[in-house]
Design a protein around this motif. Structure first.
Motif, PDB file in Angstrom:
ATOM      1  N   ASP A   1      45.078  44.862  34.018  1.00 49.73           N
ATOM      2  CA  ASP A   1      44.832  45.546  35.286  1.00 49.73           C
ATOM      3  C   ASP A   1      44.727  44.529  36.414  1.00 49.73           C
ATOM      4  OD1 ASP A   1      42.130  44.576  35.260  1.00 49.73           O
ATOM      5  OD2 ASP A   1      41.522  46.314  34.107  1.00 49.73           O
ATOM      6  N   ILE A   2      44.690  45.066  37.641  1.00 54.45           N
ATOM      7  CA  ILE A   2      44.660  44.222  38.836  1.00 54.45           C
ATOM      8  C   ILE A   2      43.815  44.894  39.902  1.00 54.45           C
ATOM      9  CG2 ILE A   2      46.772  45.248  39.773  1.00 54.45           C
ATOM     10  CD1 ILE A   2      47.488  42.428  40.814  1.00 54.45           C
ATOM     11  N   SER A   3      43.185  44.086  40.732  1.00 58.24           N
ATOM     12  CA  SER A   3      42.479  44.585  41.916  1.00 58.24           C
ATOM     13  C   SER A   3      42.797  43.629  43.053  1.00 58.24           C
ATOM     14  CB  SER A   3      40.967  44.641  41.663  1.00 58.24           C
ATOM     15  OG  SER A   3      40.407  43.345  41.710  1.00 58.24           O
ATOM     16  N   SER A   4      42.207  43.851  44.211  1.00 65.37           N
ATOM     17  CA  SER A   4      42.486  42.962  45.337  1.00 65.37           C
ATOM     18  C   SER A   4      41.815  41.611  45.172  1.00 65.37           C
ATOM     19  CB  SER A   4      42.048  43.610  46.652  1.00 65.37           C
ATOM     20  OG  SER A   4      40.660  43.808  46.645  1.00 65.37           O
ATOM     21  N   THR A   5      40.904  41.482  44.222  1.00 63.99           N
ATOM     22  CA  THR A   5      40.211  40.210  44.030  1.00 63.99           C
ATOM     23  C   THR A   5      40.411  39.605  42.650  1.00 63.99           C
ATOM     24  OG1 THR A   5      38.199  41.372  43.392  1.00 63.99           O
ATOM     25  CG2 THR A   5      38.412  40.762  45.714  1.00 63.99           C
ATOM     26  N   GLY A   6      41.002  40.340  41.711  1.00 65.48           N
ATOM     27  CA  GLY A   6      41.122  39.790  40.364  1.00 65.48           C
ATOM     28  C   GLY A   6      42.194  40.437  39.531  1.00 65.48           C
ATOM     29  N   ILE A   7      42.310  39.910  38.311  1.00 62.91           N
ATOM     30  CA  ILE A   7      43.342  40.355  37.388  1.00 62.91           C
ATOM     31  C   ILE A   7      42.839  40.100  35.975  1.00 62.91           C
ATOM     32  CG2 ILE A   7      44.574  38.143  37.308  1.00 62.91           C
ATOM     33  CD1 ILE A   7      47.200  39.852  37.639  1.00 62.91           C
ATOM     34  N   SER A   8      43.296  40.891  35.017  1.00 58.20           N
ATOM     35  CA  SER A   8      42.904  40.633  33.634  1.00 58.20           C
ATOM     36  C   SER A   8      44.132  40.613  32.743  1.00 58.20           C
ATOM     37  CB  SER A   8      41.902  41.681  33.139  1.00 58.20           C
ATOM     38  OG  SER A   8      42.526  42.926  32.956  1.00 58.20           O
ATOM     39  N   PHE A   9      44.028  39.812  31.662  1.00 63.12           N
ATOM     40  CA  PHE A   9      45.113  39.730  30.701  1.00 63.12           C
ATOM     41  C   PHE A   9      44.546  39.398  29.335  1.00 63.12           C
ATOM     42  CE2 PHE A   9      44.789  35.721  32.939  1.00 63.12           C
ATOM     43  CZ  PHE A   9      44.942  34.726  31.990  1.00 63.12           C
TER      44      PHE A   9
END
Length: 147
Positions: free
Chosen positions: A82-90
């Motif tokens: 997922d992604i947001s305006s401040t971060g990302i996950s993998f």
């Protein structure tokens, strides 16, 4: 409303990258860039300052020493979550050994971002134990072209 296609997600992320580069502010609101196409997505808020959006695709990452852009051969594929305006996950198959990464996002020419590890969660993914990394986007990086 239908969920955006993978290509549309890449295009939205590219818009986000351009916005962040222009304002030098990774806190820029991804919500404004996404528009109403995400109205039907359940947003998971938890401890975040900005909502997350699905970004389930394969992208590339490399461990980063904080100074030198990793060579192309050091980049590996990972399943992003997922992604947001401040971060990302993998998701990675092994526990990370570094706290900083360079992410190559989108389609060539890639957009490069420095990301800082915020948390690691062990989880089962596709029948095996993996590690989900939550990262804060630090800045966009423009690689130098050889002279």
């Amino acid at each position: 409303m239908t969920k955006p296609s993978q290509l549309e997600c890449f295009e939205l992320l590219e818009e986000f990258a351009n916005e962040a580069a222009q304002t030098l502010d990774v806190e820029a609101s991804l919500d404004e860039l996404l528009g109403e196409d995400f109205d039907d997505i359940e947003v998971m808020r938890e401890r975040r300052r900005s909502p997350r959006h699905p970004f389930q695709t394969t992208q590339m990452y490399a461990e980063y020493d904080g100074e030198n852009m990793p060579p192309t051969a050091r980049f590996r594929h990972a399943t992003f979550h997922d992604i947001s305006s401040t971060g990302i996950s993998f998701v990675l198959p092994n526990k990370p050994t570094h706290a900083r990464f360079i992410l190559a996002i989108g389609i060539a020419p890639f957009r490069f971002f420095e990301a800082e590890l915020v948390h690691v969660r062990e989880m089962e993914y596709e029948g095996r134990m993996t590690y989900q990394l939550g990262c804060r986007l630090v800045r966009r990086i423009t690689p130098h072209k050889p002279s």
